[in-house]
Design an enzyme around this catalytic site. Structure first.
Site, short mmCIF file in Angstrom:
data_model
loop_
_atom_site.label_atom_id
_atom_site.label_comp_id
_atom_site.label_asym_id
_atom_site.label_seq_id
_atom_site.Cartn_x
_atom_site.Cartn_y
_atom_site.Cartn_z
N GLU A 27 0.81 -1.21 0.00
CA GLU A 27 0.00 0.00 0.00
C GLU A 27 0.86 1.27 0.00
O GLU A 27 0.36 2.37 0.22
CB GLU A 27 -0.96 -0.01 1.20
CG GLU A 27 -2.02 -1.08 1.05
CD GLU A 27 -3.02 -1.14 2.19
OE1 GLU A 27 -2.79 -0.50 3.25
OE2 GLU A 27 -4.02 -1.85 2.05
N TYR A 87 -4.97 -9.79 3.84
CA TYR A 87 -3.74 -9.92 3.07
C TYR A 87 -3.53 -11.37 2.65
O TYR A 87 -3.72 -12.29 3.45
CB TYR A 87 -2.53 -9.46 3.88
CG TYR A 87 -1.24 -9.56 3.11
CD1 TYR A 87 -0.94 -8.66 2.10
CD2 TYR A 87 -0.33 -10.59 3.37
CE1 TYR A 87 0.24 -8.77 1.37
CE2 TYR A 87 0.85 -10.69 2.65
CZ TYR A 87 1.12 -9.78 1.65
OH TYR A 87 2.28 -9.90 0.92
N VAL A 88 -3.15 -11.55 1.40
CA VAL A 88 -2.76 -12.84 0.86
C VAL A 88 -1.41 -12.64 0.17
O VAL A 88 -1.23 -11.67 -0.58
CB VAL A 88 -3.81 -13.39 -0.13
CG1 VAL A 88 -3.34 -14.68 -0.77
CG2 VAL A 88 -5.16 -13.59 0.57
N GLY A 94 -5.08 -15.60 -6.18
CA GLY A 94 -5.76 -16.33 -7.25
C GLY A 94 -6.08 -17.77 -6.89
O GLY A 94 -6.76 -18.46 -7.63
N GLY A 96 -7.77 -18.63 -4.16
CA GLY A 96 -9.01 -18.69 -3.39
C GLY A 96 -8.88 -18.37 -1.92
O GLY A 96 -9.87 -18.40 -1.19
N GLY A 98 -8.18 -15.42 -0.44
CA GLY A 98 -8.88 -14.18 -0.11
C GLY A 98 -10.37 -14.38 -0.03
O GLY A 98 -11.03 -13.93 0.92
N SER A 99 -10.92 -15.07 -1.01
CA SER A 99 -12.36 -15.36 -1.00
C SER A 99 -12.74 -16.21 0.20
O SER A 99 -13.78 -15.99 0.83
CB SER A 99 -12.77 -16.07 -2.29
OG SER A 99 -12.59 -15.23 -3.40
N ASN A 125 -6.54 -0.24 -5.94
CA ASN A 125 -6.33 -1.68 -5.82
C ASN A 125 -7.42 -2.42 -6.61
O ASN A 125 -8.32 -3.03 -6.04
CB ASN A 125 -6.33 -2.09 -4.34
CG ASN A 125 -5.88 -3.52 -4.14
OD1 ASN A 125 -5.76 -4.29 -5.09
ND2 ASN A 125 -5.63 -3.87 -2.90
N TYR A 132 -14.32 -7.68 -4.48
CA TYR A 132 -15.38 -7.22 -3.58
C TYR A 132 -16.70 -7.04 -4.33
O TYR A 132 -17.76 -7.35 -3.79
CB TYR A 132 -14.96 -5.93 -2.87
CG TYR A 132 -13.69 -6.08 -2.05
CD1 TYR A 132 -13.33 -7.32 -1.50
CD2 TYR A 132 -12.85 -5.01 -1.83
CE1 TYR A 132 -12.17 -7.47 -0.76
CE2 TYR A 132 -11.69 -5.14 -1.07
CZ TYR A 132 -11.36 -6.38 -0.55
OH TYR A 132 -10.21 -6.52 0.18
#
Length: 159
Positions: A27, A87-88, A94, A96, A98-99, A125, A132
């Site tokens: 960030e 955070y991932v 990609g 999964g 984060g989901s 971002n 989202y």
């Protein structure tokens, strides 16, 4: 690859703080992180925890985290969940994680009777914003964040 989500344990604190530092660098504010392992441990596992954390693992390796806490809405009369950091690691994006973290946070919110699940995202971002939108999150464009910190906070407090 199998993604699993679990609540953080005290031995996860160094990993969580490492993820926080990686997120701050992503960030473009690496110098903003002043938290220490001791502070993070107290915040997550002390006598009066200020926050909770989930850990994402892929095949047993820690690849992500979500740090969250309860907030409250006078409009709904019940608490909500505020996601402070998601955070991932780049290599696991990609896959999964984060989901899966977001789904687990939604489950926690529903199980605890929360009316809302909210967070901030930097407008640049794009991958995060796209994720989202796919899960049904709405941008609260009419609201702007306000912050008082440092010297201004001390002055406002009259100290």
């Amino acid at each position: 690859m199998t993604v699993t989500i679990r609540f953080a344990r005290p031995d996860d604190v160094p990993t969580i703080l490492g993820f926080v530092r990686e997120l701050a660098a992503f960030e473009k504010e690496p110098e903003a992180v002043v938290a220490t392992e001791a502070l993070m441990h107290e915040a997550l596992f002390g006598a009066r925890p200020a926050a909770e954390a989930l850990i994402a693992e892929i095949d047993g390796a820690r690849v992500g985290m979500a740090v969250f806490y309860h907030n409250f809405s006078t409009w709904t009369g019940v608490r909500g969940i505020w996601l402070d950091d998601l955070y991932v690691t780049p290599g696991a994006r990609g896959a999964g994680a984060g989901s899966a973290l977001l789904r687990e946070l939604a489950r926690v919110a529903v199980d605890r009777g929360c009316a809302r699940f909210e967070w901030w995202v930097l407008d640049w971002n794009t991958p995060a914003v796209e994720l989202y939108r796919r899960i049904g999150a709405e941008a609260m464009d009419a609201w702007t964040v306000q912050r008082v910190s440092g010297e201004a906070l001390t002055k406002l407090a009259g100290r």
